[in-house]
Enzyme design. Structure first.
Site, PDB file in Angstrom:
ATOM      1  N   GLU A 137       0.826  -1.221   0.000  1.00 43.47           N
ATOM      2  CA  GLU A 137       0.000   0.000   0.000  1.00 43.47           C
ATOM      3  C   GLU A 137       0.857   1.267   0.000  1.00 43.47           C
ATOM      4  O   GLU A 137       2.051   1.221   0.317  1.00 43.47           O
ATOM      5  CB  GLU A 137      -0.951   0.006   1.202  1.00 43.47           C
ATOM      6  CG  GLU A 137      -0.247   0.082   2.551  1.00 43.47           C
ATOM      7  CD  GLU A 137      -1.129   0.635   3.670  1.00 43.47           C
ATOM      8  OE1 GLU A 137      -1.660   1.749   3.524  1.00 43.47           O
ATOM      9  OE2 GLU A 137      -1.250  -0.067   4.696  1.00 43.47           O
ATOM     10  N   LYS A 140      -3.185  -1.682  15.775  1.00 43.63           N
ATOM     11  CA  LYS A 140      -2.720  -0.908  16.933  1.00 43.63           C
ATOM     12  C   LYS A 140      -3.858  -0.737  17.916  1.00 43.63           C
ATOM     13  O   LYS A 140      -5.025  -0.640  17.520  1.00 43.63           O
ATOM     14  CB  LYS A 140      -2.298   0.482  16.474  1.00 43.63           C
ATOM     15  CG  LYS A 140      -1.083   0.481  15.578  1.00 43.63           C
ATOM     16  CD  LYS A 140      -0.535   1.888  15.476  1.00 43.63           C
ATOM     17  CE  LYS A 140       0.730   1.911  14.654  1.00 43.63           C
ATOM     18  NZ  LYS A 140       0.491   2.110  13.220  1.00 43.63           N
TER      19      LYS A 140
END
Ligand code: PSU
Ligand code: MN
Length: 304
Positions: free
Chosen positions: A25, A160
């Site tokens: 990405e 996260k």
């Protein structure tokens, strides 16, 4: 092949020869890391994929074209422009293309473009998910919906804990997305190897990852597969340091009224500032680790 898609010569050749390819990405380049480490990392990740026998395809929108395979100059351009490049999710593609503009692809749009190109394996750092407080903000990343509908294996280091990891897993369960732990029973939390949440299945070899994904493709079950690969022990961060930084970043985002597509980039940048660059070093290492696993898995998949 649709007219908006543009394959690099290297990717085109690899597809024609049925050789392994790994998608990457570009939001991680423009919005996920500071310049120049972002560009250096992106190029190192590509090299790691080559060193492990696969062809890298860094994905981005450039001049209204959906690129599968960027040149080093294009990577430098995206990294140098940084946050000034549009962070492009699914809803952004139609207008960006009509206007001939640029966009850095998130996990969502990288999956979309990889699937259009016929690329099945994608390596990144972390995915978006259900944000803490989503029960009132409704802030849920489009990445989860994409995993539910687009047939690409995403190899990441978990998510996260800027996110609500428990709700993220519930959402993926509802959408029928298999969550695999590579060599672990526990969902890794990006900077740390543990989160306290279990994965659906533990798989220990690239070959078995490939076999499971092949079965999903053969059955025509829509959607992808999420592989969570823990950060190598030697690069992982102390949980209290990182959790404290995340709590402070979220408090500041709430105070400032940060919302929508700014939330994730704001939190990522704050956490990096608060941890004095240690988190950046960890981030770089986990991406390299995921690139390695993705190259091996794409190689195994190409033989099935
Ligand atoms: N999480 C990270 N690093 C990232 C991102 C998320 O740890 O770079 C990026 C990815 O591109 C991901 C996107 O697809 O942020 C999710 O943004 P949002 O939460 O706005 O959907
Ligand atoms: Mn969001």
């Amino acid at each position: 092949m649709n007219k908006y898609l543009s394959l690099s010569p290297e990717v085109q050749q690899a597809l024609a020869d049925n050789r392994p390819i790994v998608a990457l990405e570009s939001t991680i380049i423009s919005h996920g890391m500071p310049y120049p480490q972002n560009v250096q990392t992106a190029l190192r990740v590509e090299q790691t994929i080559r060193d492990h026998g696969a062809t890298p395809a860094t994905i981005a929108v450039i001049g209204g074209k959906l690129k599968a395979g960027c040149t080093p100059e294009e990577i430098e351009y995206l990294g140098h422009k940084g946050q000034a490049v549009t962070k492009a999710s699914r809803r952004d593609l139609p207008v960006l293309i009509a206007r001939g503009q640029d966009g850095a692809t998130t996990v969502t749009t990288t999956m979309i473009i990889a699937a259009m190109a016929g690329i099945k394996v994608f390596a990144t750092g972390g995915i978006g998910g259900v944000h803490r407080g989503a029960e009132t903000t409704m802030d849920i990343s489009a990445d989860l919906e994409e995993l539910a509908q687009t047939p690409v294996m995403v190899i990441c280091a978990g998510a996260k804990s800027i996110l609500d990891l428990g709700l993220t897993l519930e959402y993926l369960e509802t959408k029928g997305v298999p969550v695999i732990g590579y060599g672990t029973d526990e969902l890794p939390a990006f900077y740390t190897r543990k989160s306290g949440f279990g994965v659906d299945y533990r798989i220990d070899t690239p070959h078995e990852l490939a076999a499971a994904f092949k079965a999903k493709l053969d059955m025509g079950l829509k959607g992808g597969m999420l592989v969570t690969n823990p950060i190598p022990e030697e690069y992982s961060m102390p949980a209290d340091v990182i959790n404290d930084a995340i709590d402070r970043a979220i408090a500041e985002a709430n105070e400032k009224g940060i919302h929508g597509k700014q939330t994730t980039p704001f939190l990522l940048a704050k956490v990096k500032d608060l941890t004095g660059g240690d988190s950046l070093a960890a981030n770089i290492q986990l991406v390299l680790n995921n690139a390695r696993l993705a190259a091996l898995t794409a190689t195994a998949l190409a033989t099935l």
